[in-house]
Write a protein that holds these residues in place. Structure first.
Motif, PDB file in Angstrom:
ATOM      1  N   ALA A  30       0.838  -1.196   0.000  1.00 52.12           N
ATOM      2  CA  ALA A  30       0.000   0.000   0.000  1.00 52.12           C
ATOM      3  C   ALA A  30       0.871   1.243   0.000  1.00 52.12           C
ATOM      4  O   ALA A  30       0.390   2.344  -0.196  1.00 52.12           O
ATOM      5  N   ASP A  31       2.157   1.068   0.251  1.00 58.21           N
ATOM      6  CA  ASP A  31       3.047   2.219   0.413  1.00 58.21           C
ATOM      7  C   ASP A  31       4.398   1.923  -0.245  1.00 58.21           C
ATOM      8  O   ASP A  31       5.351   1.518   0.421  1.00 58.21           O
ATOM      9  N   PRO A  32       4.472   2.105  -1.567  1.00 57.18           N
ATOM     10  CA  PRO A  32       5.697   1.744  -2.298  1.00 57.18           C
ATOM     11  C   PRO A  32       6.940   2.470  -1.780  1.00 57.18           C
ATOM     12  O   PRO A  32       8.015   1.890  -1.711  1.00 57.18           O
ATOM     13  N   LEU A  33       6.772   3.730  -1.367  1.00 56.59           N
ATOM     14  CA  LEU A  33       7.908   4.509  -0.888  1.00 56.59           C
ATOM     15  C   LEU A  33       8.521   3.859   0.352  1.00 56.59           C
ATOM     16  O   LEU A  33       9.730   3.642   0.447  1.00 56.59           O
ATOM     17  N   ARG A  34       7.629   3.529   1.288  1.00 55.53           N
ATOM     18  CA  ARG A  34       8.089   2.930   2.539  1.00 55.53           C
ATOM     19  C   ARG A  34       8.727   1.561   2.297  1.00 55.53           C
ATOM     20  O   ARG A  34       9.770   1.223   2.874  1.00 55.53           O
ATOM     21  N   THR A  35       8.092   0.775   1.432  1.00 56.41           N
ATOM     22  CA  THR A  35       8.641  -0.549   1.133  1.00 56.41           C
ATOM     23  C   THR A  35      10.020  -0.428   0.487  1.00 56.41           C
ATOM     24  O   THR A  35      10.942  -1.175   0.814  1.00 56.41           O
ATOM     25  N   ALA A  36      10.148   0.533  -0.409  1.00 61.11           N
ATOM     26  CA  ALA A  36      11.422   0.685  -1.129  1.00 61.11           C
ATOM     27  C   ALA A  36      12.568   1.010  -0.171  1.00 61.11           C
ATOM     28  O   ALA A  36      13.634   0.389  -0.229  1.00 61.11           O
ATOM     29  N   VAL A  37      12.365   1.964   0.752  1.00 62.74           N
ATOM     30  CA  VAL A  37      13.465   2.303   1.662  1.00 62.74           C
ATOM     31  C   VAL A  37      13.717   1.168   2.655  1.00 62.74           C
ATOM     32  O   VAL A  37      14.853   0.925   3.067  1.00 62.74           O
ATOM     33  N   GLU A  38      12.646   0.453   3.013  1.00 61.28           N
ATOM     34  CA  GLU A  38      12.831  -0.689   3.922  1.00 61.28           C
ATOM     35  C   GLU A  38      13.708  -1.758   3.271  1.00 61.28           C
ATOM     36  O   GLU A  38      14.628  -2.298   3.886  1.00 61.28           O
ATOM     37  N   VAL A  39      13.415  -2.049   1.990  1.00 63.01           N
ATOM     38  CA  VAL A  39      14.215  -3.050   1.283  1.00 63.01           C
ATOM     39  C   VAL A  39      15.661  -2.536   1.117  1.00 63.01           C
ATOM     40  O   VAL A  39      16.628  -3.289   1.260  1.00 63.01           O
ATOM     41  N   ALA A  40      15.794  -1.231   0.885  1.00 63.96           N
ATOM     42  CA  ALA A  40      17.142  -0.681   0.671  1.00 63.96           C
ATOM     43  C   ALA A  40      18.032  -0.878   1.902  1.00 63.96           C
ATOM     44  O   ALA A  40      19.210  -1.206   1.775  1.00 63.96           O
ATOM     45  N   VAL A  41      17.480  -0.670   3.098  1.00 63.92           N
ATOM     46  CA  VAL A  41      18.331  -0.780   4.295  1.00 63.92           C
ATOM     47  C   VAL A  41      18.399  -2.187   4.866  1.00 63.92           C
ATOM     48  O   VAL A  41      19.341  -2.514   5.596  1.00 63.92           O
ATOM     49  N   SER A  42      17.406  -3.045   4.566  1.00 58.81           N
ATOM     50  CA  SER A  42      17.417  -4.354   5.220  1.00 58.81           C
ATOM     51  C   SER A  42      17.334  -5.524   4.250  1.00 58.81           C
ATOM     52  O   SER A  42      17.475  -6.664   4.656  1.00 58.81           O
ATOM     53  N   GLY A  43      17.105  -5.250   2.969  1.00 57.83           N
ATOM     54  CA  GLY A  43      16.982  -6.340   2.010  1.00 57.83           C
ATOM     55  C   GLY A  43      18.308  -6.705   1.386  1.00 57.83           C
ATOM     56  O   GLY A  43      19.332  -6.075   1.652  1.00 57.83           O
ATOM     57  N   SER A  44      18.280  -7.754   0.575  1.00 52.23           N
ATOM     58  CA  SER A  44      19.485  -8.163  -0.136  1.00 52.23           C
ATOM     59  C   SER A  44      19.281  -7.966  -1.625  1.00 52.23           C
ATOM     60  O   SER A  44      18.175  -8.153  -2.131  1.00 52.23           O
ATOM     61  N   PRO A  45      20.337  -7.607  -2.338  1.00 55.94           N
ATOM     62  CA  PRO A  45      20.195  -7.474  -3.788  1.00 55.94           C
ATOM     63  C   PRO A  45      19.970  -8.832  -4.437  1.00 55.94           C
ATOM     64  O   PRO A  45      20.406  -9.857  -3.916  1.00 55.94           O
ATOM     65  N   THR A  46      19.278  -8.834  -5.557  1.00 57.64           N
ATOM     66  CA  THR A  46      19.075 -10.082  -6.297  1.00 57.64           C
ATOM     67  C   THR A  46      20.357 -10.476  -7.019  1.00 57.64           C
ATOM     68  O   THR A  46      20.684 -11.645  -7.133  1.00 57.64           O
ATOM     69  N   ASP A  47      21.068  -9.463  -7.511  1.00 56.94           N
ATOM     70  CA  ASP A  47      22.309  -9.720  -8.237  1.00 56.94           C
ATOM     71  C   ASP A  47      23.441  -9.933  -7.240  1.00 56.94           C
ATOM     72  O   ASP A  47      23.703  -9.074  -6.403  1.00 56.94           O
ATOM     73  N   PRO A  48      24.121 -11.091  -7.315  1.00 57.38           N
ATOM     74  CA  PRO A  48      25.181 -11.374  -6.330  1.00 57.38           C
ATOM     75  C   PRO A  48      26.380 -10.440  -6.453  1.00 57.38           C
ATOM     76  O   PRO A  48      27.222 -10.402  -5.559  1.00 57.38           O
ATOM     77  N   ASP A  49      26.457  -9.694  -7.547  1.00 61.02           N
ATOM     78  CA  ASP A  49      27.567  -8.751  -7.684  1.00 61.02           C
ATOM     79  C   ASP A  49      27.340  -7.479  -6.881  1.00 61.02           C
ATOM     80  O   ASP A  49      28.260  -6.707  -6.659  1.00 61.02           O
ATOM     81  N   TYR A  50      26.086  -7.232  -6.498  1.00 59.94           N
ATOM     82  CA  TYR A  50      25.814  -6.052  -5.688  1.00 59.94           C
ATOM     83  C   TYR A  50      25.968  -6.447  -4.225  1.00 59.94           C
ATOM     84  O   TYR A  50      26.072  -7.615  -3.881  1.00 59.94           O
ATOM     85  N   THR A  51      25.924  -5.447  -3.374  1.00 59.25           N
ATOM     86  CA  THR A  51      26.203  -5.741  -1.979  1.00 59.25           C
ATOM     87  C   THR A  51      25.282  -4.922  -1.079  1.00 59.25           C
ATOM     88  O   THR A  51      24.467  -4.140  -1.547  1.00 59.25           O
ATOM     89  N   THR A  52      25.381  -5.153   0.214  1.00 59.84           N
ATOM     90  CA  THR A  52      24.658  -4.329   1.167  1.00 59.84           C
ATOM     91  C   THR A  52      25.679  -3.754   2.127  1.00 59.84           C
ATOM     92  O   THR A  52      26.656  -4.415   2.461  1.00 59.84           O
ATOM     93  N   VAL A  53      25.477  -2.542   2.567  1.00 59.77           N
ATOM     94  CA  VAL A  53      26.442  -1.939   3.493  1.00 59.77           C
ATOM     95  C   VAL A  53      25.801  -1.554   4.821  1.00 59.77           C
ATOM     96  O   VAL A  53      26.496  -1.236   5.772  1.00 59.77           O
ATOM     97  N   TRP A  54      24.464  -1.593   4.890  1.00 64.08           N
ATOM     98  CA  TRP A  54      23.809  -1.224   6.147  1.00 64.08           C
ATOM     99  C   TRP A  54      24.043  -2.298   7.198  1.00 64.08           C
ATOM    100  O   TRP A  54      24.025  -3.483   6.883  1.00 64.08           O
ATOM    101  N   PRO A  55      24.240  -1.880   8.451  1.00 68.07           N
ATOM    102  CA  PRO A  55      24.413  -2.878   9.516  1.00 68.07           C
ATOM    103  C   PRO A  55      23.134  -3.717   9.665  1.00 68.07           C
ATOM    104  O   PRO A  55      22.052  -3.282   9.247  1.00 68.07           O
ATOM    105  N   ASP A  56      23.260  -4.878  10.272  1.00 72.47           N
ATOM    106  CA  ASP A  56      22.092  -5.728  10.533  1.00 72.47           C
ATOM    107  C   ASP A  56      21.126  -5.020  11.483  1.00 72.47           C
ATOM    108  O   ASP A  56      21.545  -4.247  12.334  1.00 72.47           O
ATOM    109  N   GLY A  57      19.854  -5.331  11.327  1.00 72.94           N
ATOM    110  CA  GLY A  57      18.867  -4.866  12.300  1.00 72.94           C
ATOM    111  C   GLY A  57      18.363  -3.451  12.087  1.00 72.94           C
ATOM    112  O   GLY A  57      17.712  -2.892  12.959  1.00 72.94           O
TER     113      GLY A  57
END
Lengths: 171, 335
Positions: B117-144
């Protein structure tokens, strides 16, 4: 056990020894090496459907291993780098035992920035050519070349045996 | 002198490698347990993000992320039903993730199909806590770390929370480069999901303004970093990682490459066989933005198997000048 599980455990059984040795030469620590390899293997398991052909799995794990190694700053480095071997006064470099030389070189290697050390390990331990190293590290061949020469220069500078001027006073 | 050192290095590494023991192995069953855990976490993090976004709504099916093989345990999602659920819709949201390039960490964009219901909120949530689909990309946010976002017509507000330590200072394990790209990742993702252009972003920690986030100054609303210094200069949109392709391969993406030329190639995985390597023209170059490119390839005659699709910016110097090309890759299967 699914097919993926079977394939995965077979791969780990067959290849983890050689990958563990690579991880150890990269990190210089047994525990770090195991941790690093577990992380890389887990990534491979997640990606398994994409990389299932045998060749791709090993290179994928190796790539994950290498990238995980230099993408995380390693806190241990500061505290666990052995002090360089200081020859006693008036002793010539040649009188150092071969064991001391190797320890000194190993220490100097561990003290290199992770990317430079990685380039040397891929070149001299894995015997990869420049293009393959560039691919594994996701960088350009030019960078590989410059990092290699920078690393070798540092080792030469820090390691008395390769110093051109034997009479130069040592620290 | 140099040959001597190189010889010594070879010998030293070979010798020290034996420190771990000739017979040393990782226990395959322990490793499998660990790996299964990682797979579950990957799925749960993404499912969790989507559930948060539609909190209170019964979300049964999450049609996101191509890779979900039939042998996997299902992710069970059973939130309490809300008497008046917000209207949800299946939407495609852009999420940016950092990836290593010849010029350091840059952002790559992935699209996610989510029911929210809220694409904006979902997008930032995935950005800080989700994983990229492409294994060449990475995540830098700490866990939690979690995030919510809102827009008041003027400024985007991203409110960060963390189950672990404070987010104000940069953790020891994080480099300044990673911290900077972490904030850019959220800024670009929020702007992309909102679709109102380059709106400034105010960061909050637990609902309050903070002079810094991860050691980066955040007292005032932030503009996005310059496009050509923040994004990868080539970024594939299709195909997706792991796509199965028959007959025609549609390659699309965005780029800013020398003379608008994007080099697209397809190579057999585990082999040296290059099916094609062609220049594709993007719609422009030189300006401070990325330009779309799009090309369809006939792969009906290509032998079935796993292939690596590569798109790279054109580097007329062949890496001798500058930093070398930007690259984006996808593993695909041709049937």
């Amino acid at each position: 056990m699914t097919q993926r599980d079977d394939d995965f455990t077979a791969f780990v059984t067959a290849r983890s020894g050689s990958l563990l040795r690579l991880a150890y030469v990269l990190t210089g620590h047994r525990t770090d090496a195991e941790d690093l390899l577990q992380v890389a293997l887990a990534k491979a398991y997640v990606a398994w459907p994409r990389i299932r052909s045998a060749n791709a799995v090993e290179s994928y794990v190796r790539t994950c291993l290498v990238r995980a190694h230099f993408s995380h700053r390693r806190r241990r480095r500061v505290t666990q780098v052995p002090l360089s071997i200081e020859p006693a006064d008036n002793k010539s470099a040649a009188s150092l035992s071969a064991v001391d030389d190797r320890d000194a070189l190993w220490a100097a290697l561990q003290a290199l920035p992770p990317r430079q050390r990685t380039v040397l390990v891929l070149k001299f331990f894995e015997d990869l050519d420049e293009a393959s190293i560039a691919e594994v590290m996701k960088t350009s061949r030019g960078t590989v070349k410059s990092q290699t020469s920078k690393a070798l220069k540092t080792l030469q500078g820090s390691h008395h045996l390769y110093s051109t001027d034997q009479s130069r006073p040592r620290r | 002198m140099s040959e001597e050192l190189e010889g010594d290095l070879r010998e030293l590494m070979a010798r020290r490698a034996l420190d771990v023991g000739v017979d040393a192995r990782i226990d395959p069953h322990a490793s499998l347990q660990h790996a299964r855990g990682a797979l579950m976490r990957t799925r749960l993090v993404i499912a969790f993000a989507a559930v948060i976004a539609v909190a209170g709504v019964g979300v049964g099916a999450l049609s996101m992320l191509g890779e979900d093989p039939p042998d996997s345990p299902p992710v069970v999602v059973d939130p309490t039903p809300d008497p008046e659920p917000p209207v949800t819709a299946e939407v495609s949201i852009p999420v940016y993730f950092p990836g290593q390039t010849a010029q350091g960490l840059r952002l790559y964009r992935e699209f996610r199909l989510v029911e929210t219901a809220d694409p904006l909120r979902t997008a930032v949530e995935v950005a800080v806590s989700g994983s990229p689909t492409d294994p060449d990309y990475t995540t830098v946010w700490p866990d939690g770390v979690s995030a919510t976002a809102s827009y008041d017509g003027d400024v985007l507000t991203v409110d960060l929370g963390s189950t672990a330590d404070g987010l104000r200072d940069r953790p020891d394990a994080m480099t300044a480069e990673q911290a900077a790209i972490a904030l850019e990742q959220v800024i670009y993702t929020a702007q992309g999901a909102l679709g109102e252009g380059r709106v400034p972003v105010q960061f909050l920690i637990d609902g309050s303004r903070s002079d810094q986030v991860l050691g980066q100054p955040t007292a005032e609303p932030l503009a996005n970093g310059p496009v050509l210094q923040t994004l990868s200069l080539v970024n594939l949109t299709t195909p997706l990682e792991g796509d199965v392709v028959t007959d025609t391969l549609s390659v699309s993406g965005v780029a800013n490459s020398f003379e608008a030329n994007v080099v697209v190639s397809l190579q057999r995985v585990g082999g040296t066989d290059v099916v094609f390597q062609e220049g594709v023209s993007a719609e422009g170059w030189m300006e401070e933005r990325l330009f779309p490119f799009d090309q369809t390839f006939d792969v009906s005659e290509v032998e079935p198997g796993d292939y690596l699709l590569t798109a790279m910016t054109d580097d007329p110097s062949g890496g001798e000048e500058g930093f070398g090309p930007f690259v984006d890759t996808r593993m695909i299967t041709i049937e």
